[in-house]
Design an enzyme around this catalytic site. Structure first.
Site, PDB file in Angstrom:
ATOM      1  CG  ASP A 125      -1.891   1.095   1.311  1.00  0.00           C
ATOM      2  OD1 ASP A 125      -1.963   1.906   0.371  1.00  0.00           O
ATOM      3  OD2 ASP A 125      -2.603   1.166   2.326  1.00  0.00           O
ATOM      4  CG  ASP A 173      -0.710   5.380   2.767  1.00  0.00           C
ATOM      5  OD1 ASP A 173      -1.570   4.719   2.159  1.00  0.00           O
ATOM      6  OD2 ASP A 173      -0.412   5.190   3.965  1.00  0.00           O
ATOM      7  CG  HIS A 222      -4.378  -0.757  -2.542  1.00  0.00           C
ATOM      8  ND1 HIS A 222      -5.744  -0.782  -2.387  1.00  0.00           N
ATOM      9  CD2 HIS A 222      -3.915   0.066  -1.569  1.00  0.00           C
ATOM     10  CE1 HIS A 222      -6.084  -0.015  -1.365  1.00  0.00           C
ATOM     11  NE2 HIS A 222      -4.998   0.510  -0.860  1.00  0.00           N
ATOM     12  CD  GLU A 274      -0.308   1.389   5.801  1.00  0.00           C
ATOM     13  OE1 GLU A 274      -0.855   0.965   6.827  1.00  0.00           O
ATOM     14  OE2 GLU A 274      -0.846   2.142   4.978  1.00  0.00           O
TER      15      GLU A 274
END
Length: 183
Positions: free
Chosen positions: A89, A91, A127, A149
């Protein structure tokens, strides 16, 4: 006047059909019964609209059932220790005015290779889906305040169906990328 044997009435119809066909998640995801709905605040929901859990398989359903449900605002996929499916992930990596990726994110996408990548629900993140051995989730804070992440189990990821660029509908081996990010 369109040819009688033409599959589409015009270029606009052909383009629309092509885009619709290319929004399907990879078969490796849609054939697993690990789908949930998601609320506007990103909470996972069952297809009936009740609270779902990223660790309770009784609250998950098939892709077909989740896609047909009207509960919540969208879909989510649950990561489980049953397999090696992972999600990276990124951001705040897309400039929403220009659509351009931040250089650090472009490098990660490039390193990931030909794999499924979706724009996150916020519209400014990505993603990256693939395969790797990730049993413990990691959050890596970057010096500029953004975060990367990496999750492989015990989480659910909100799905949008909005592919990034012309990524394929397959899951690549992300082991090298995960190792590089966590080194």
């Amino acid at each position: 006047m369109a040819r009688q044997h033409a599959r589409f009435c015009d270029t606009r119809c052909r383009s629309k059909a092509h885009r619709a066909k290319n929004t399907a998640p990879p078969v490796e995801l849609t054939t697993r019964d690990r789908w949930v709905r998601r609320a506007a605040d990103k909470r996972p929901l069952t297809v009936a609209g009740m609270a779902a859990s990223s660790t309770d398989p009784r609250t998950w359903s098939s892709h077909k059932s989740a896609a047909a449900s009207t509960a919540g605002v969208g879909l989510g996929f649950v990561l489980s220790d049953e397999d090696d499916i992972v999600c990276i992930d990124l951001d705040h990596c897309i400039n929403t005015l220009t659509g351009r990726l931040a250089p650090w994110a472009a490098a990660i996408v490039r390193d990931a290779g030909a794999t499924y990548v979706e724009v996150s629900p916020s519209g400014d993140g990505l993603h990256i889906w693939g395969r790797a051995d990730v049993r413990q989730g990691r959050r890596i804070r970057r010096p500029d305040g953004t975060a990367v992440e990496i999750y492989g189990t015990g989480r659910y990821i909100a799905m949008t169906g909005r592919r990034h660029g012309s990524c394929p509908s397959i899951l690549a081996d992300l082991s090298a990328v995960v190792n590089k990010l966590t080194a």
